[in-house]
Write an enzyme that holds these catalytic residues in place. Sequence first.
Site, PDB file in Angstrom:
ATOM      1  N   LYS A  51       0.835  -1.211   0.000  1.00  0.00           N
ATOM      2  CA  LYS A  51       0.000   0.000   0.000  1.00  0.00           C
ATOM      3  C   LYS A  51       0.865   1.254   0.000  1.00  0.00           C
ATOM      4  O   LYS A  51       0.601   2.211  -0.749  1.00  0.00           O
ATOM      5  CB  LYS A  51      -0.921   0.011   1.221  1.00  0.00           C
TER       6      LYS A  51
ATOM      7  N   ASP B 106      -6.532   1.458   1.551  1.00  0.00           N
ATOM      8  CA  ASP B 106      -6.434   1.641   3.004  1.00  0.00           C
ATOM      9  C   ASP B 106      -7.725   1.146   3.640  1.00  0.00           C
ATOM     10  O   ASP B 106      -8.587   0.558   2.974  1.00  0.00           O
ATOM     11  CB  ASP B 106      -6.125   3.095   3.357  1.00  0.00           C
TER      12      ASP B 106
END
Length: 220
Positions: free
Chosen positions: A121, A139
Site C-alpha cells: 500500500k 487503506d
Amino acid sequence: MKRAEKAEKILQVLDQLYPAPAIPLGHADPYTLLVAVVLSAQTTDARVNLVTPALFERAPTPAAMAALTVPEILAFIRTCGLAPAKAANIHRLSQLLLERHGGEVPASFAALEALPGVGHKTASVVMCQAFGVPAFPVDTHIHRLAYRWGLSDGSNVERTERDLKATWPESRWNTLHLQIIYCGREHCPALRHGWERCPVCAWAGVKSRLLAEGRPSRAT
C-alpha cells in the site's frame, strides 16, 4: 442496479464531491511523501501532519535523516502509533536509499517494497502520487467502502484492490483512491453511519446489505 451502472454513478458522485482531491499528507517531494506514508500506518493523517514539519525541517533528505540516530527520529514522531518501529524503519530506509539508489526514491514497486516499513500500500501511494504511475492503494476506508458499496466481497485488501482496478479504468485509479478516502472520512464512516444521508449508500442498496448481516442499518 448492474455493477457497471453502479460504478459509473459512484464515479459521478465522487467527481462532484471531490473534483480535485489533494494528497492529505504534507510533503515536498517523493522522499518526504515516502516518510509520511510510512508514518501514517495505524495513525491518522492529521497526527502525521502535526509531527512531520519539525522532522522534515531537521531532516528533509535521506542523507540528513540517516545522519540522525534512531532515538533522535523517535523524539520527533513519538506521538504516532508504533513510533519506535517506525523510527528504526525510517532511519534504515534512508540509509538504503543512499546505498542502493543514490539518495533518490526509486520509481519501482519492487525497489520500494524492499525497503523496511514499506508494504504494497505504501509503495502504491508513492508510485501513484509521486510518480504518476497508475495504482490503487487500498487503506481501511477504501477496503470498507468497496465492500459496503458492493464492489468487492471484503475478504482481504488484495481482493479489494483487484476488484477496484477491474471496476474503473486505469486512468482514474490515482484520483479515485483519494476521492474514496475523503468520502469515507466525511460521509461514510465506519461507526454511526447514517446510510440514508450518505451520497452513495442512500441509493446503492446498502441498507439491505447491512440488515442481511444482522447489523443495524446505522452501523457498518
